[in-house]
Design an enzyme around this catalytic site. Structure first.
Site, PDB file in Angstrom:
ATOM      1  N   HIS A 129       0.827  -1.214   0.000  1.00  0.00           N
ATOM      2  CA  HIS A 129       0.000   0.000   0.000  1.00  0.00           C
ATOM      3  C   HIS A 129       0.861   1.264   0.000  1.00  0.00           C
ATOM      4  CE1 HIS A 129      -3.594  -2.379   1.873  1.00  0.00           C
ATOM      5  NE2 HIS A 129      -3.444  -2.619   0.592  1.00  0.00           N
ATOM      6  N   SER A 198      -7.419  -6.856  10.099  1.00  0.00           N
ATOM      7  CA  SER A 198      -8.831  -7.208  10.336  1.00  0.00           C
ATOM      8  C   SER A 198      -9.410  -8.013   9.181  1.00  0.00           C
ATOM      9  CB  SER A 198      -9.646  -5.926  10.532  1.00  0.00           C
ATOM     10  OG  SER A 198      -9.563  -5.129   9.332  1.00  0.00           O
TER      11      SER A 198
HETATM   12  C1  BV8 Z   1      -8.150  -2.372  -5.344  1.00  0.00           C
HETATM   13  C2  BV8 Z   1      -3.124   3.100   2.403  1.00  0.00           C
HETATM   14  C3  BV8 Z   1      -8.598  -2.713  -7.609  1.00  0.00           C
HETATM   15  C4  BV8 Z   1      -3.806   4.323   2.843  1.00  0.00           C
HETATM   16  C5  BV8 Z   1      -4.823   1.414   2.419  1.00  0.00           C
HETATM   17  C6  BV8 Z   1     -15.971  -4.852  -1.745  1.00  0.00           C
HETATM   18  C7  BV8 Z   1     -15.443  -6.118  -1.551  1.00  0.00           C
HETATM   19  C8  BV8 Z   1     -14.088  -6.357  -1.749  1.00  0.00           C
HETATM   20  C9  BV8 Z   1     -13.234  -5.312  -2.120  1.00  0.00           C
HETATM   21  C10 BV8 Z   1     -13.756  -4.074  -2.287  1.00  0.00           C
HETATM   22  C11 BV8 Z   1     -15.106  -3.836  -2.109  1.00  0.00           C
HETATM   23  N1  BV8 Z   1     -15.311  -2.514  -2.349  1.00  0.00           N
HETATM   24  C12 BV8 Z   1     -14.139  -1.927  -2.678  1.00  0.00           C
HETATM   25  C13 BV8 Z   1     -13.200  -2.857  -2.649  1.00  0.00           C
HETATM   26  C14 BV8 Z   1     -11.799  -2.699  -2.929  1.00  0.00           C
HETATM   27  C15 BV8 Z   1     -11.087  -2.020  -1.758  1.00  0.00           C
HETATM   28  C16 BV8 Z   1     -11.455  -2.648  -0.432  1.00  0.00           C
HETATM   29  O1  BV8 Z   1     -10.979  -3.705  -0.088  1.00  0.00           O
HETATM   30  N2  BV8 Z   1     -12.319  -1.946   0.318  1.00  0.00           N
HETATM   31  C17 BV8 Z   1     -12.730  -2.483   1.603  1.00  0.00           C
HETATM   32  C18 BV8 Z   1     -12.831  -1.359   2.615  1.00  0.00           C
HETATM   33  C19 BV8 Z   1     -14.059  -3.202   1.409  1.00  0.00           C
HETATM   34  N3  BV8 Z   1      -9.706  -2.244  -2.003  1.00  0.00           N
HETATM   35  C20 BV8 Z   1      -9.030  -1.374  -2.759  1.00  0.00           C
HETATM   36  O2  BV8 Z   1      -9.506  -0.353  -3.218  1.00  0.00           O
HETATM   37  C21 BV8 Z   1      -7.605  -1.771  -3.093  1.00  0.00           C
HETATM   38  N4  BV8 Z   1      -7.431  -1.653  -4.498  1.00  0.00           N
HETATM   39  O3  BV8 Z   1      -8.992  -3.171  -5.021  1.00  0.00           O
HETATM   40  O4  BV8 Z   1      -7.837  -2.074  -6.611  1.00  0.00           O
HETATM   41  C22 BV8 Z   1      -8.054  -2.318  -8.911  1.00  0.00           C
HETATM   42  C23 BV8 Z   1      -8.041  -3.257  -9.915  1.00  0.00           C
HETATM   43  C24 BV8 Z   1      -7.541  -2.903 -11.145  1.00  0.00           C
HETATM   44  C25 BV8 Z   1      -7.063  -1.614 -11.350  1.00  0.00           C
HETATM   45  C26 BV8 Z   1      -7.083  -0.678 -10.324  1.00  0.00           C
HETATM   46  C27 BV8 Z   1      -7.590  -1.018  -9.093  1.00  0.00           C
HETATM   47  C28 BV8 Z   1      -6.600  -0.840  -2.453  1.00  0.00           C
HETATM   48  C29 BV8 Z   1      -6.704  -0.932  -0.965  1.00  0.00           C
HETATM   49  C30 BV8 Z   1      -5.575  -0.121  -0.349  1.00  0.00           C
HETATM   50  C31 BV8 Z   1      -6.152   1.024   0.420  1.00  0.00           C
HETATM   51  N5  BV8 Z   1      -5.080   1.674   1.176  1.00  0.00           N
HETATM   52  N6  BV8 Z   1      -3.814   1.996   3.040  1.00  0.00           N
HETATM   53  C32 BV8 Z   1      -3.270   4.786   4.151  1.00  0.00           C
HETATM   54  O5  BV8 Z   1      -2.738   3.969   4.929  1.00  0.00           O
HETATM   55  O6  BV8 Z   1      -3.419   5.997   4.390  1.00  0.00           O
HETATM   56  S1  BV8 Z   1      -5.726   0.293   3.239  1.00  0.00           S
HETATM   57  C33 BV8 Z   1      -5.559   0.490   4.918  1.00  0.00           C
HETATM   58  O7  BV8 Z   1      -6.337  -0.543   5.497  1.00  0.00           O
HETATM   59  C34 BV8 Z   1      -4.176   0.275   5.489  1.00  0.00           C
HETATM   60  O8  BV8 Z   1      -3.216  -0.157   4.569  1.00  0.00           O
HETATM   61  C35 BV8 Z   1      -4.435  -0.820   6.523  1.00  0.00           C
HETATM   62  O9  BV8 Z   1      -3.313  -1.536   6.833  1.00  0.00           O
HETATM   63  C36 BV8 Z   1      -5.421  -1.575   5.745  1.00  0.00           C
HETATM   64  C37 BV8 Z   1      -6.133  -2.704   6.324  1.00  0.00           C
HETATM   65  O10 BV8 Z   1      -6.457  -2.414   7.615  1.00  0.00           O
HETATM   66  P1  BV8 Z   1      -5.758  -3.284   8.747  1.00  0.00           P
HETATM   67  O11 BV8 Z   1      -4.283  -3.210   8.560  1.00  0.00           O
HETATM   68  O12 BV8 Z   1      -6.381  -4.625   8.773  1.00  0.00           O
HETATM   69  O13 BV8 Z   1      -6.106  -2.426   9.990  1.00  0.00           O
HETATM   70  P2  BV8 Z   1      -7.444  -2.522  10.864  1.00  0.00           P
HETATM   71  O14 BV8 Z   1      -7.466  -1.366  11.788  1.00  0.00           O
HETATM   72  O15 BV8 Z   1      -8.602  -2.769   9.957  1.00  0.00           O
HETATM   73  O16 BV8 Z   1      -7.233  -3.865  11.714  1.00  0.00           O
HETATM   74  C38 BV8 Z   1      -6.195  -3.934  12.664  1.00  0.00           C
HETATM   75  C39 BV8 Z   1      -6.251  -5.332  13.230  1.00  0.00           C
HETATM   76  O17 BV8 Z   1      -5.198  -5.455  14.174  1.00  0.00           O
HETATM   77  C40 BV8 Z   1      -7.545  -5.621  13.970  1.00  0.00           C
HETATM   78  O18 BV8 Z   1      -8.011  -6.901  13.605  1.00  0.00           O
HETATM   79  C41 BV8 Z   1      -7.129  -5.631  15.444  1.00  0.00           C
HETATM   80  O19 BV8 Z   1      -7.849  -6.592  16.194  1.00  0.00           O
HETATM   81  C42 BV8 Z   1      -5.679  -6.033  15.354  1.00  0.00           C
HETATM   82  N7  BV8 Z   1      -4.858  -5.486  16.434  1.00  0.00           N
HETATM   83  C43 BV8 Z   1      -4.958  -4.280  17.058  1.00  0.00           C
HETATM   84  N8  BV8 Z   1      -3.986  -4.173  17.988  1.00  0.00           N
HETATM   85  C44 BV8 Z   1      -3.259  -5.326  17.921  1.00  0.00           C
HETATM   86  C45 BV8 Z   1      -3.797  -6.148  16.933  1.00  0.00           C
HETATM   87  N9  BV8 Z   1      -3.295  -7.367  16.649  1.00  0.00           N
HETATM   88  C46 BV8 Z   1      -2.216  -7.768  17.354  1.00  0.00           C
HETATM   89  N10 BV8 Z   1      -1.628  -7.030  18.317  1.00  0.00           N
HETATM   90  C47 BV8 Z   1      -2.127  -5.810  18.628  1.00  0.00           C
HETATM   91  N11 BV8 Z   1      -1.535  -5.074  19.599  1.00  0.00           N
END
Ligand code: BV8
Length: 256
Positions: A129, A198
């Protein structure tokens, strides 16, 4: 809730099942691995992200609509990354140790844009990312280090264009980096470990399916079961800085 695995038993059983070949490992990390380093996760904050909605700051449309807000959002997060209280934690260091001590390949793919894996001693990390300490020119694609604040006043050092620099971050709707390399590594891996994510964001959340199709064992290390917890063959639940070193130590000791 999936039970915590018996680490020693899992490691021994897995190694025995890979007779002869030194197994390859692919690790995927998310915001959770950096949480104990003081960096906010994405979904822990009730869907807000440092006070902003994702669609207002992390999409190409947002950047076109309000580049000043987007530059400001990343400037705040970059400053936070260089705060005195932010450093790599034992989970980052344990993965670096595994990279250095494992005889097979250890590929680290991170969704995180911070540099904590590198500060923990890892090199060759795939930032799918992007990275908050890099920017690129939307006109000529020149990529530069970005440690200071960025703004619409910046001038590209290569083509001289003003206002064309943007954070080197993969926003929603943009294709993540190095997907060809990642898919090749997943197709060849024997163990896929997902840490601190997540399982909300694709394509990263789909890697466990690719590893499963490759016949790999799959382990989730997380604070609580992720969206895809049931797909993993094993789960370890607790904080990354405790669970990751415990697992990597068992791996390294089992082959010593
Ligand atoms: C793409 C950069 C296609 C920005 C980020 C419907 C279904 C499926 C997919 C999609 C959909 N609708 C849209 C999509 C696609 C979309 C997507 O997935 N959306 C989601 C929201 C549904 N994806 C995209 O757009 C991707 N691109 O699909 O392109 C394409 C094809 C052809 C041509 C062109 C394009 C691009 C996605 C990238 C977005 N950018 N980051 C920034 O950082 O500013 S994503 C962002 O979320 C971060 O990178 C982050 O890392 C990522 C995921 O989140 P997590 O890392 O999981 O963080 P989260 O807070 O959610 O969870 C933390 C976890 O840690 C929790 O479970 C928690 O319990 C745990 N935790 C907390 N503390 C601890 C711990 N575990 C252990 N120890 C601890 N102490």
């Amino acid at each position: 809730m999936r039970e915590n695995i018996d680490t020693q038993h899992f490691v021994t059983q897995w190694l025995e099942s890979r007779t002869g070949k030194v197994p390859n490992i692919v690790v995927l990390t998310g915001a959770g691995i950096s949480a104990e380093s003081g960096l906010q996760t994405f979904r822990g904050a009730g869907g807000l992200w440092c006070g902003h909605r994702v669609e207002d700051v992390a999409t190409p449309q947002a950047f076109i609509r309000d580049p000043v807000l987007v530059h400001q959002f990343y400037n705040e997060r970059r400053k936070g990354l260089f705060g005195d209280d932010v450093a790599s934690n034992p989970a980052h260091k344990a993965l670096a140790d595994l990279q250095q001590n494992w005889l097979g390949e250890v590929t680290i793919v991170t969704q995180n844009i911070d540099d904590l894996h590198e500060r923990g001693g890892s090199d060759d990390v795939i930032h799918m990312h992007g990275e908050i300490c890099k920017s690129f020119c939307t006109h000529c694609r020149e990529k530069v280090e970005q440690k200071e604040d960025s703004s619409i006043e910046d001038i590209c050092s290569s083509c001289g264009k003003k206002g064309s620099m943007r954070p080197d971050i993969v926003w929603f709707g943009e294709m993540p980096y190095d997907m060809d390399i990642i898919e090749m590594k997943l197709a060849q891996t024997d163990l896929f470990i997902s840490i601190g994510t997540s399982g909300n964001v694709y394509p990263a959340a789909g890697f466990v399916f690719m590893a499963t199709n490759a016949g790999a064992k799959t382990l989730e290390i997380n604070l609580e079961p992720s969206m895809n917890a049931q797909i993993f063959t094993h789960g370890m639940y607790g904080t990354a800085s405790t669970e990751v070193p415990r697992f990597t130590k068992a791996l390294i000791e089992a082959v010593d």
